[in-house]
Design a protein around this motif. Sequence first.
Motif, PDB file in Angstrom:
ATOM      1  N   UNK A  28       3.299 -13.747 -26.264  1.00  0.00           N
ATOM      2  CA  UNK A  28       3.585 -13.403 -27.655  1.00  0.00           C
ATOM      3  C   UNK A  28       2.658 -12.292 -28.150  1.00  0.00           C
ATOM      4  N   UNK A  29       1.401 -12.348 -27.750  1.00  0.00           N
ATOM      5  CA  UNK A  29       0.468 -11.288 -28.130  1.00  0.00           C
ATOM      6  C   UNK A  29       0.868  -9.962 -27.503  1.00  0.00           C
ATOM      7  N   UNK A  30       1.292 -10.003 -26.242  1.00  0.00           N
ATOM      8  CA  UNK A  30       1.737  -8.779 -25.579  1.00  0.00           C
ATOM      9  C   UNK A  30       2.977  -8.219 -26.261  1.00  0.00           C
ATOM     10  N   UNK A  31       3.882  -9.098 -26.649  1.00  0.00           N
ATOM     11  CA  UNK A  31       5.072  -8.657 -27.379  1.00  0.00           C
ATOM     12  C   UNK A  31       4.682  -7.970 -28.682  1.00  0.00           C
ATOM     13  N   UNK A  32       3.763  -8.574 -29.416  1.00  0.00           N
ATOM     14  CA  UNK A  32       3.333  -8.020 -30.704  1.00  0.00           C
ATOM     15  C   UNK A  32       2.695  -6.635 -30.523  1.00  0.00           C
ATOM     16  N   UNK A  33       1.885  -6.520 -29.501  1.00  0.00           N
ATOM     17  CA  UNK A  33       1.212  -5.240 -29.251  1.00  0.00           C
ATOM     18  C   UNK A  33       2.157  -4.169 -28.710  1.00  0.00           C
TER      19      UNK A  33
ATOM     20  N   UNK B 121       5.972  -4.181 -28.974  1.00  0.00           N
ATOM     21  CA  UNK B 121       7.179  -3.861 -29.761  1.00  0.00           C
ATOM     22  C   UNK B 121       7.086  -4.341 -31.204  1.00  0.00           C
ATOM     23  N   UNK B 122       5.958  -4.902 -31.598  1.00  0.00           N
ATOM     24  CA  UNK B 122       5.792  -5.315 -32.986  1.00  0.00           C
ATOM     25  C   UNK B 122       6.538  -6.586 -33.330  1.00  0.00           C
ATOM     26  N   UNK B 123       6.765  -6.782 -34.631  1.00  0.00           N
ATOM     27  CA  UNK B 123       7.361  -8.027 -35.126  1.00  0.00           C
ATOM     28  C   UNK B 123       8.858  -7.924 -35.382  1.00  0.00           C
TER      29      UNK B 123
ATOM     30  N   UNK C 269      10.701  -3.504 -21.944  1.00  0.00           N
ATOM     31  CA  UNK C 269      10.022  -3.895 -23.179  1.00  0.00           C
ATOM     32  C   UNK C 269      10.810  -4.892 -24.017  1.00  0.00           C
ATOM     33  N   UNK C 270      12.064  -5.084 -23.715  1.00  0.00           N
ATOM     34  CA  UNK C 270      12.889  -5.978 -24.524  1.00  0.00           C
ATOM     35  C   UNK C 270      13.229  -7.244 -23.730  1.00  0.00           C
TER      36      UNK C 270
ATOM     37  N   UNK D 154       9.494 -13.174 -38.677  1.00  0.00           N
ATOM     38  CA  UNK D 154       9.703 -11.877 -38.035  1.00  0.00           C
ATOM     39  C   UNK D 154      10.673 -11.033 -38.876  1.00  0.00           C
ATOM     40  N   UNK D 155      10.843  -9.793 -38.470  1.00  0.00           N
ATOM     41  CA  UNK D 155      11.644  -8.829 -39.231  1.00  0.00           C
ATOM     42  C   UNK D 155      12.944  -8.547 -38.490  1.00  0.00           C
ATOM     43  N   UNK D 156      14.104  -8.861 -39.072  1.00  0.00           N
ATOM     44  CA  UNK D 156      15.380  -8.620 -38.370  1.00  0.00           C
ATOM     45  C   UNK D 156      15.815  -7.162 -38.462  1.00  0.00           C
TER      46      UNK D 156
END
Length: 769
Positions: free
Chosen positions: A420-425, A427-429, A673-674, A733-735
Amino acid sequence: MPLEFTDSPSLMREAARWHDAGHGNTMSYSRKVFIPLTRLCRDVCGYCTFAHAPRPGVRAYLTSDEVLAIAKTGEAADCSEALFTLGDKPELRYKAARKELSALGYATTIDYLHAMCALVLRETTLLPHVNPGVMTREDMAKLREVSASMGLMLESTSRRLCDKGEPHFGSPDKQPAARLEVLRIAGELKIPFTTGILIGIGETREERIDALLAIRDLHRQYGHIQEVIVQNFRAKPHTRMADTPHAAHEELLWTVRTARVILGADMNIQAPPNLSSDNCGDLIDAGINDWGGVSPVTPDHVNPEAPWPAIDTLRDITASRGRELVARLPSYPAYVREAAHWHHPDIATRVLRASDSEGYARADAWSPGLRASPPLLARLHAGIKKSIKTNTYNLLSEAGITRLFAARGDAFHAVCDAADELRRNTVGDTVRYVVNRNINYTNICAYRCTFCAFSKGRHSASLRGEPYDLSLEEISRRVAEAWSRGATEVCMQGGIHPSYTGETYLDILRAVKQAAPGIHVHAFTPLEVSHGAQTLGLPVREFLSRLMDAGLNSLPGTAAEILDDEVRRVICPDKVTTDEWLKVMQTAHELGLRSTATIMFGHVEQPQHWARHLLRVRALQEKTGGFTEFIPLPFVHMGAPVYQQGRARKGPTSREAILMHAVARLVLHPVIQNIQVSWVKMGEEGVAACLAAGVNDLGGTLMNESISRAAGTQHGQEMPPARMEALICAAGRVPQQRTTLYGDATVERRETAKSAVPLVTADVQRVAA
């Protein structure tokens, strides 16, 4: 005595080294219910209080109602094992036993035991493990039909312990030769077998070593000894050995260490925790990797003075030694992973359905497609963070990735947090989704994929739904309707219809583009591409070029299943091979076609196959950069032929399903990345869990979904944009609505999608399979 078996620091170090090499930080136990079928026994061991002579007014055997009541109590307490322990052939000694067996309708105790095991299997989810004493080959072959494993303590190979004045005097079934013969026959019959030694009854250390060597030699010949118990003698009142001192704790520790060194890294070594009381943590240090059967509902009838510790207490003791407590089945994981080899077919089915991918017991009732909450969801959303040094795992090696998939307890949460931290760093939220429509144009298929409940052919007519083949007019209508409802993509794939050729796929594309020129066509699996090219006699590259000219914009990454031919030979033997799938995708990428990549997991494969799959996807992505996202597809088991045939698990567990998304994030970084989650398979609560474990994409709204629905999913066919965005916002999170290739959807498409009218019922053209 050999120097290496003397009390010394070197023995301690060697035992610890072997233990860690074979079992890492995992400590197993079996959650069981104890069923003492009869306490009559023809033997008269000097230390035993379990067996007794017939007593006036006391039945010799439990009745079937009593057996079932105990079993159901265990089932209600989430036990997986029904441990049948009983005296050895009491009918050969006692008239009362013969008379009661006759009244019950059985000639022998083994016959009655077989019937009671069958009853438990029929009426509960429990798996029997049987300890009926010395058995003949015929006895064992019969009991193999109704039990997951069997056991007989060797106790000792010392014949002198059967002499007058010794503990086994007057007990013909304690002759070492007889017991060793049972162990040998078990090997020939391929029975997962538990045995062990009893220490402190007058044997010497050399005699213990001799017994362990005898066990080792039999296991080397047959590979069937699943567990060796080192049990310490405890003196009991009203026995011939009541005044004999208990086996010293240091003797127990020495014997465990010696057993580990003799039996090796892979052997499962157990010492009962209730017989060591507050000192049982020392047994982990000495080299055990299993606590044996522990019951939350029944006492230890063999050692009634020593109650089992509560499972939570055992978990704390285990954690204090840096280990993770994991529940197993009566059959140990190595035997579960090869269930068809080690079990009767009926039992193999039961064992597989009760197991996870590593062969341990499933931790909960959740399966993909079912309306049930993943039990791990609450912890993932509780904000509890655990750190993991991912550089201690080689994320580009099969072994390192397989270790990640074994994460449980705190390690599981640490892996999810790292992802989850890697995802945040990275591709963001923002969490993206696409408004699309699935069109599965036919379910008629000439292939024989054993996991597929969707396809209809000569071998699958009895499965869910009727065969169909959509007309071009119906495909066009669905595409136009999708466009009118705000879709930016149509996703199309189907069975390999015997009459389809490459021209069929080209005609479908032309119809789609005529119905909605602006829609993105995401269509045709590598299998369909290969089939179309073959029917036209064209190379794959040329056929893909023709598809692109007709309007194809990208490829779905399905038909990948597991990219390992060892697995594909079982689940899709006539489908494209691993190399063929990869080659089609590489060719597509070279032509400028992007694609997704998927994995369909949780059926017959194991974590090392997941690791190989991820590495193969990563290797191709490093070469071409053509994959837009990675999509784990948990196996939906309910309608799948391979499950109905008893050859597959119930899909991944909730832990495994969430971990797949987390590990994919870690392993595929930064080249993909996705990471997408399938709401159709995971459900809304499963999606929420995966959003806390590295996921940043929810895939498509779908409008129609046929493949998972045919397998039995209960999560519906469409998730409209408003519901999709509410789910994303609920996770903090942001849709964002996207296009297939991760551009932003236009304002017009977004507004149209949010005001879409309900779907028109499809007019499906039905044809005979």
